[in-house]
Structure formats: structure tokens, C-alpha cells
Design a protein around this motif. Structure first.
Motif, PDB file in Angstrom:
ATOM      1  N   UNK A  44      26.271  35.201  48.069  1.00 25.49           N
ATOM      2  CA  UNK A  44      27.000  36.461  48.250  1.00 25.49           C
ATOM      3  C   UNK A  44      28.316  36.356  47.481  1.00 25.49           C
ATOM      4  N   UNK A  45      28.533  37.281  46.552  1.00 23.54           N
ATOM      5  CA  UNK A  45      29.684  37.171  45.653  1.00 23.54           C
ATOM      6  C   UNK A  45      30.413  38.502  45.531  1.00 23.54           C
ATOM      7  N   UNK A  46      31.735  38.400  45.430  1.00 22.80           N
ATOM      8  CA  UNK A  46      32.603  39.561  45.248  1.00 22.80           C
ATOM      9  C   UNK A  46      33.164  39.557  43.836  1.00 22.80           C
ATOM     10  N   UNK A  47      33.106  40.705  43.173  1.00 23.24           N
ATOM     11  CA  UNK A  47      33.824  40.920  41.918  1.00 23.24           C
ATOM     12  C   UNK A  47      35.088  41.677  42.290  1.00 23.24           C
ATOM     13  N   UNK A  48      36.209  40.967  42.380  1.00 17.42           N
ATOM     14  CA  UNK A  48      37.477  41.538  42.843  1.00 17.42           C
ATOM     15  C   UNK A  48      38.225  42.150  41.670  1.00 17.42           C
ATOM     16  N   UNK A  49      38.547  43.441  41.778  1.00  7.77           N
ATOM     17  CA  UNK A  49      39.128  44.151  40.649  1.00  7.77           C
ATOM     18  C   UNK A  49      38.068  44.355  39.593  1.00  7.77           C
ATOM     19  N   UNK A  50      36.926  44.881  40.018  1.00  8.22           N
ATOM     20  CA  UNK A  50      35.724  44.914  39.175  1.00  8.22           C
ATOM     21  C   UNK A  50      35.812  45.850  37.982  1.00  8.22           C
ATOM     22  N   UNK A  51      36.740  46.794  38.000  1.00  8.83           N
ATOM     23  CA  UNK A  51      36.868  47.709  36.866  1.00  8.83           C
ATOM     24  C   UNK A  51      35.569  48.438  36.583  1.00  8.83           C
ATOM     25  N   UNK A  52      35.145  48.394  35.334  1.00  6.70           N
ATOM     26  CA  UNK A  52      33.907  49.082  34.936  1.00  6.70           C
ATOM     27  C   UNK A  52      32.660  48.247  35.236  1.00  6.70           C
ATOM     28  N   UNK A 114      38.276  39.031  37.192  1.00  3.52           N
ATOM     29  CA  UNK A 114      38.613  39.111  35.764  1.00  3.52           C
ATOM     30  C   UNK A 114      39.865  39.952  35.577  1.00  3.52           C
ATOM     31  N   UNK A 115      40.891  39.355  34.990  1.00  7.68           N
ATOM     32  CA  UNK A 115      42.106  40.097  34.693  1.00  7.68           C
ATOM     33  C   UNK A 115      42.874  40.562  35.906  1.00  7.68           C
ATOM     34  N   UNK A 139      33.856  29.320  46.205  1.00  8.54           N
ATOM     35  CA  UNK A 139      34.584  29.201  44.934  1.00  8.54           C
ATOM     36  C   UNK A 139      35.244  30.495  44.494  1.00  8.54           C
ATOM     37  N   UNK A 140      36.243  30.334  43.650  1.00  5.71           N
ATOM     38  CA  UNK A 140      36.990  31.438  43.045  1.00  5.71           C
ATOM     39  C   UNK A 140      37.085  31.185  41.554  1.00  5.71           C
ATOM     40  N   UNK A 141      36.833  32.227  40.758  1.00  5.58           N
ATOM     41  CA  UNK A 141      37.052  32.161  39.311  1.00  5.58           C
ATOM     42  C   UNK A 141      38.062  33.223  38.931  1.00  5.58           C
ATOM     43  N   UNK A 142      39.194  32.802  38.381  1.00  7.84           N
ATOM     44  CA  UNK A 142      40.181  33.710  37.800  1.00  7.84           C
ATOM     45  C   UNK A 142      39.955  33.666  36.296  1.00  7.84           C
ATOM     46  N   UNK A 143      39.581  34.794  35.721  1.00  7.13           N
ATOM     47  CA  UNK A 143      39.071  34.821  34.352  1.00  7.13           C
ATOM     48  C   UNK A 143      39.767  35.897  33.530  1.00  7.13           C
ATOM     49  N   UNK A 144      39.866  35.638  32.253  1.00  6.97           N
ATOM     50  CA  UNK A 144      40.205  36.671  31.264  1.00  6.97           C
ATOM     51  C   UNK A 144      39.468  36.303  29.986  1.00  6.97           C
ATOM     52  N   UNK A 145      38.885  37.302  29.290  1.00  8.84           N
ATOM     53  CA  UNK A 145      38.079  36.978  28.108  1.00  8.84           C
ATOM     54  C   UNK A 145      38.873  36.510  26.893  1.00  8.84           C
ATOM     55  N   UNK A 146      40.196  36.526  26.983  1.00 10.17           N
ATOM     56  CA  UNK A 146      41.014  35.855  25.966  1.00 10.17           C
ATOM     57  C   UNK A 146      42.117  35.088  26.690  1.00 10.17           C
ATOM     58  N   UNK A 147      42.639  34.070  26.018  1.00  7.22           N
ATOM     59  CA  UNK A 147      43.659  33.234  26.631  1.00  7.22           C
ATOM     60  C   UNK A 147      45.018  33.906  26.704  1.00  7.22           C
TER      61      UNK A 147
END
Length: 199
Positions: A44-52, A114-115, A139-147
């Protein structure tokens, strides 16, 4: 609604219609980041601030048909764009604030964000709310597609030493919010910090 929320909704609401077309090549980066979460079928997973909803297809692929995928965003226009893109087939979309999630405590295995972290008005408190809904060991992943450096250059600014996403800042922030950072990558092509829920 707080001024922070209004600002976020205005910023993203005005950009929702063409958001995906502005970043057409991000799909593989999202898929690679989701893969690092180590999700399994039935999770079970949440996309937090899922945008589009760009993370929803790889999240669904990772947890399979027996898993649960929920996308939460504060901006109605972003959620409507996700529906137009058909991504609501990959997860349930909720209009909600990550500061007060309409989810049971310890009900999730993971959070993908993401972001998001740069837009949190009270980062420690908001990350603690994400921890609340994840089981210990999740687990938590804080992600952005560019650095960070590439993003700053794109926005015409410099990275400052007090940048929230700097490793020296983010590690203690996560620790104060019931997370333990397990890996940190900040390259031109991606930013990804992974953490495990303590407790």
C-alpha cells in the motif's frame, strides 16, 4: 486556508493544464525512483503531492493489482489533469493536504513524494504526518527528476547552504520526523533521498 496553501494552489493550478508537456521526458526517472522504494506486490503506497499523477503508473506496476495506490494533492486542477491523462486508473486520487492526511495511522507501506519537500510549509511537522500513516519499517522516497544544482540553474538562482534538501539539512530533519535516511543522491539527473520509518 493558510497563505501557504493558497500560494501552492495558485502556482500549480495555473500550470496544471500543460504540466506534463513541460516535462515530457521524466517518465524513466520516475520509474527508476519508484523501483528504489523496493515495493512488492500487495503493498500500500501513497503518492504525496501527486500532481498530475506521473508516479502512479510505476507505483501501480510495482504493487500490482492486489496493492493499493493513493495519490493526494492539494490542487484540484492537478488532479483533474491526472484524470484527463487516465492516471486515475492506476490509483485513487484524493484532494487533501499532506499536513492532515485522511488515512489511518500505520496503514501504508511506503510514501513517494516527488518535488514535495520544498513546498511544505512546516517540514518537520509535515514529514511527521507522512510518518504517521506508514507502518514502522516502511519507506519514504523524496524525489525530483533533476538534482538541486540543475534545478536552481533552471530557476535562475543559486543553491544556498541552508537548502532544506541539502544532505546536512535533510538528514536531521528526517530524524526529527520519525524517519531515518538510508541513502542520498543529488546528481544533475536526479535527486533521491530514501528513508525508513522508525519505531
Amino acid at each position: 486556508m493558510s497563505d501557504d496553501h493558497t500560494h501552492v494552489q495558485e502556482f500549480f493550478g495555473a500550470r496544471a493544464a500543460d504540466w506534463d508537456s513541460r516535462f515530457p521526458d521524466d517518465g524513466p526517472a520516475y520509474a527508476a525512483a519508484v523501483a528504489e522504494l523496493g515495493l512488492r506486490a500487495g503493498d500500500r503506497v501513497l503518492d504525496a503531492g501527486s500532481g498530475t499523477g506521473r508516479a502512479l503508473p510505476p507505483l501501480r506496476a510495482a504493487v500490482g493489482s492486489s496493492g493499493v495506490v493513493v495519490g493526494v494533492d492539494l490542487t484540484p486542477e492537478m488532479l483533474r489533469a491526472a484524470v484527463r491523462a487516465g492516471r486515475d486508473r492506476d490509483g485513487r486520487l484524493l484532494l487533501a493536504d499532506v499536513a492532515a492526511l485522511p488515512l489511518r495511522s500505520s496503514s501504508l507501506d511506503a510514501v513517494f513524494a516527488a518535488g514535495l519537500v520544498a513546498h511544505l510549509p512546516r517540514p518537520a511537522e509535515n514529514l511527521r504526518e507522512l510518518a504517521r500513516v506508514v507502518r514502522p519499517g516502511g519507506t519514504l522516497a523524496l524525489f525530483h527528476p533533476i538534482g538541486r544544482a540543475a534545478l536552481a540553474a533552471r530557476q535562475g538562482r543559486q543553491i544556498t547552504p541552508d537548502d532544506l534538501r541539502a544532505e546536512a539539512s535533510l538528514g536531521p530533519l528526517l530524524a526529527a520526523s520519525e524517519w531515518r535516511m538510508t541513502s542520498y543522491v543529488d546528481e544533475d539527473t536526479r535527486f533521491l533521498a530514501l528513508a525508513v520509518r522508525e519505531g
